[in-house]
Design a protein around this motif. Structure first.
Motif, PDB file in Angstrom:
ATOM      1  N   THR A  77      -0.940  -6.862  -9.706  1.00 47.21           N
ATOM      2  CA  THR A  77      -2.154  -7.966  -9.436  1.00 47.21           C
ATOM      3  C   THR A  77      -3.421  -7.274  -9.866  1.00 47.21           C
ATOM      4  O   THR A  77      -4.254  -8.280  -9.685  1.00 47.21           O
ATOM      5  CB  THR A  77      -1.917  -8.493  -8.026  1.00 47.21           C
ATOM      6  OG1 THR A  77      -2.239  -7.202  -7.229  1.00 47.21           O
ATOM      7  CG2 THR A  77      -0.437  -8.773  -7.683  1.00 47.21           C
ATOM      8  N   HIS A  78      -3.715  -6.221  -9.806  1.00 46.00           N
ATOM      9  CA  HIS A  78      -4.866  -5.589 -10.067  1.00 46.00           C
ATOM     10  C   HIS A  78      -5.914  -5.759  -8.859  1.00 46.00           C
ATOM     11  O   HIS A  78      -7.018  -5.610  -8.975  1.00 46.00           O
ATOM     12  CB  HIS A  78      -5.417  -6.036 -11.384  1.00 46.00           C
ATOM     13  CG  HIS A  78      -4.714  -5.722 -12.410  1.00 46.00           C
ATOM     14  ND1 HIS A  78      -4.195  -4.596 -12.929  1.00 46.00           N
ATOM     15  CD2 HIS A  78      -3.979  -6.555 -13.050  1.00 46.00           C
ATOM     16  CE1 HIS A  78      -3.219  -4.945 -13.831  1.00 46.00           C
ATOM     17  NE2 HIS A  78      -3.171  -6.143 -13.966  1.00 46.00           N
ATOM     18  N   SER A  79      -5.272  -5.988  -7.563  1.00 44.15           N
ATOM     19  CA  SER A  79      -6.020  -5.839  -6.462  1.00 44.15           C
ATOM     20  C   SER A  79      -6.133  -4.618  -5.843  1.00 44.15           C
ATOM     21  O   SER A  79      -5.451  -3.896  -6.172  1.00 44.15           O
ATOM     22  CB  SER A  79      -5.409  -6.873  -5.469  1.00 44.15           C
ATOM     23  OG  SER A  79      -4.026  -6.448  -4.880  1.00 44.15           O
ATOM     24  N   LEU A  80      -7.395  -4.273  -5.306  1.00 42.98           N
ATOM     25  CA  LEU A  80      -7.829  -3.119  -4.578  1.00 42.98           C
ATOM     26  C   LEU A  80      -7.920  -3.162  -3.152  1.00 42.98           C
ATOM     27  O   LEU A  80      -9.100  -3.916  -2.866  1.00 42.98           O
ATOM     28  CB  LEU A  80      -9.117  -2.348  -5.586  1.00 42.98           C
ATOM     29  CG  LEU A  80      -9.600  -1.126  -4.894  1.00 42.98           C
ATOM     30  CD1 LEU A  80      -8.742   0.079  -5.006  1.00 42.98           C
ATOM     31  CD2 LEU A  80     -10.946  -0.940  -5.519  1.00 42.98           C
ATOM     32  N   ARG A  81      -7.270  -2.381  -2.483  1.00 42.50           N
ATOM     33  CA  ARG A  81      -7.528  -2.426  -1.182  1.00 42.50           C
ATOM     34  C   ARG A  81      -8.149  -0.903  -0.994  1.00 42.50           C
ATOM     35  O   ARG A  81      -7.616  -0.104  -1.135  1.00 42.50           O
ATOM     36  CB  ARG A  81      -5.990  -2.487  -0.178  1.00 42.50           C
ATOM     37  CG  ARG A  81      -5.738  -3.826   0.137  1.00 42.50           C
ATOM     38  CD  ARG A  81      -4.368  -3.685   0.945  1.00 42.50           C
ATOM     39  NE  ARG A  81      -3.311  -2.983   0.511  1.00 42.50           N
ATOM     40  CZ  ARG A  81      -2.764  -2.021   0.945  1.00 42.50           C
ATOM     41  NH1 ARG A  81      -3.168  -1.845   2.323  1.00 42.50           N
ATOM     42  NH2 ARG A  81      -1.703  -1.094   0.377  1.00 42.50           N
ATOM     43  N   TRP A  82      -9.419  -1.031  -0.222  1.00 44.74           N
ATOM     44  CA  TRP A  82      -9.998   0.089  -0.011  1.00 44.74           C
ATOM     45  C   TRP A  82     -10.923   0.187   1.494  1.00 44.74           C
ATOM     46  O   TRP A  82     -10.850  -0.762   2.004  1.00 44.74           O
ATOM     47  CB  TRP A  82     -10.948   0.325  -1.134  1.00 44.74           C
ATOM     48  CG  TRP A  82     -12.099  -0.997  -1.051  1.00 44.74           C
ATOM     49  CD1 TRP A  82     -12.229  -2.174  -1.429  1.00 44.74           C
ATOM     50  CD2 TRP A  82     -13.495  -0.646  -0.134  1.00 44.74           C
ATOM     51  NE1 TRP A  82     -13.266  -2.667  -1.223  1.00 44.74           N
ATOM     52  CE2 TRP A  82     -14.053  -1.893  -0.623  1.00 44.74           C
ATOM     53  CE3 TRP A  82     -14.139   0.389   0.180  1.00 44.74           C
ATOM     54  CZ2 TRP A  82     -15.355  -2.092  -0.177  1.00 44.74           C
ATOM     55  CZ3 TRP A  82     -15.762   0.167   0.587  1.00 44.74           C
ATOM     56  CH2 TRP A  82     -16.002  -0.985   0.572  1.00 44.74           C
ATOM     57  N   SER A  83     -11.254   1.428   1.808  1.00 47.71           N
ATOM     58  CA  SER A  83     -11.801   1.904   2.793  1.00 47.71           C
ATOM     59  C   SER A  83     -12.573   2.978   2.668  1.00 47.71           C
ATOM     60  O   SER A  83     -12.602   3.824   1.652  1.00 47.71           O
ATOM     61  CB  SER A  83     -10.810   2.064   4.008  1.00 47.71           C
ATOM     62  OG  SER A  83     -11.448   2.161   5.220  1.00 47.71           O
ATOM     63  N   SER A  84     -13.649   3.123   3.464  1.00 47.58           N
ATOM     64  CA  SER A  84     -14.307   4.417   3.123  1.00 47.58           C
ATOM     65  C   SER A  84     -15.062   4.951   4.438  1.00 47.58           C
ATOM     66  O   SER A  84     -15.042   4.166   5.417  1.00 47.58           O
ATOM     67  CB  SER A  84     -15.946   3.871   2.348  1.00 47.58           C
ATOM     68  OG  SER A  84     -16.736   4.885   2.290  1.00 47.58           O
ATOM     69  N   ALA A  85     -15.150   6.114   4.676  1.00 38.54           N
ATOM     70  CA  ALA A  85     -15.736   6.649   5.624  1.00 38.54           C
ATOM     71  C   ALA A  85     -16.785   7.650   5.487  1.00 38.54           C
ATOM     72  O   ALA A  85     -16.917   8.758   5.119  1.00 38.54           O
ATOM     73  CB  ALA A  85     -14.577   7.817   6.279  1.00 38.54           C
TER      74      ALA A  85
END
Length: 182
Positions: A77-85
């Motif tokens: 699907t080319h979706s990106l789940r991301w998180s940043s610290a």
């Protein structure tokens, strides 16, 4: 080196990755890099990975902090789940005929508090799009304050004119993920 990235498949259609930067320089930062890379445990979500590494870092009380951005890319699907610290510079998505999208975060770096508040966001990468993640060492070659340096970096990536400098005081790590045109 206190900067590093890694990636691995978590399923037939998902790829997990991260880029991290340990504060400071020298042997302690390098050893911490190796230690953290060995114990990320093949986590399955950006939030899980960051929380796990933060817990380990706080428990060991090493007196260093780490900034990190992590994501899961769905290859279908080319979706990106991301998180940043607390990672700076933030990740950027470049897509054809669109302004660059800066993926900002408001979380603290790893190792500062047990109660790390994390947001996991989702965005789609269009055909021809690129996700660019880097450590702060890439900004050293540019003039001005952090905002000016970041804007110059964005412009060079957008124009495909960025080349790493021959020498900087800090480490450089850079990860680019591209969604090819169909």
């Amino acid at each position: 080196s206190g900067d590093w990235f890694d990636y691995w498949k978590i399923s037939d259609k998902e790829l997990m990755f991260y880029l991290a930067d340990v504060s400071g320089h020298g042997v302690t930062s390098s050893l911490l890099t190796s230690w953290m890379a060995a114990f990320h445990g093949r986590s399955k979500s950006p939030r899980e990975l960051i929380k796990k590494l933060n817990g380990m870092l706080v428990q060991e009380n090493i007196e260093k902090h780490i900034t990190m951005i992590s994501g899961v890319l769905n290859l279908e699907t080319h979706s990106l789940r991301w998180s940043s610290a607390g990672h700076y510079p933030p990740a950027i998505i470049f897509e054809p005929n669109q302004a660059p999208k800066v993926l900002n975060t408001s979380s603290f770096p790893l190792g500062l508090t047990e109660d790390l508040e994390l947001v996991e966001s989702t965005i789609n990468i269009s055909p021809g799009g690129r996700l660019v993640i880097s450590s702060d060492g890439v900004l050293e070659q540019f003039q001005g304050g952090l905002s000016d340096q970041f804007n110059q970096f964005i412009q060079q990536i957008k124009d495909s004119t960025f080349t790493p400098p021959a020498y900087v005081n800090d480490d450089i790590a850079m990860l680019t993920i591209t969604k090819h045109l169909e």
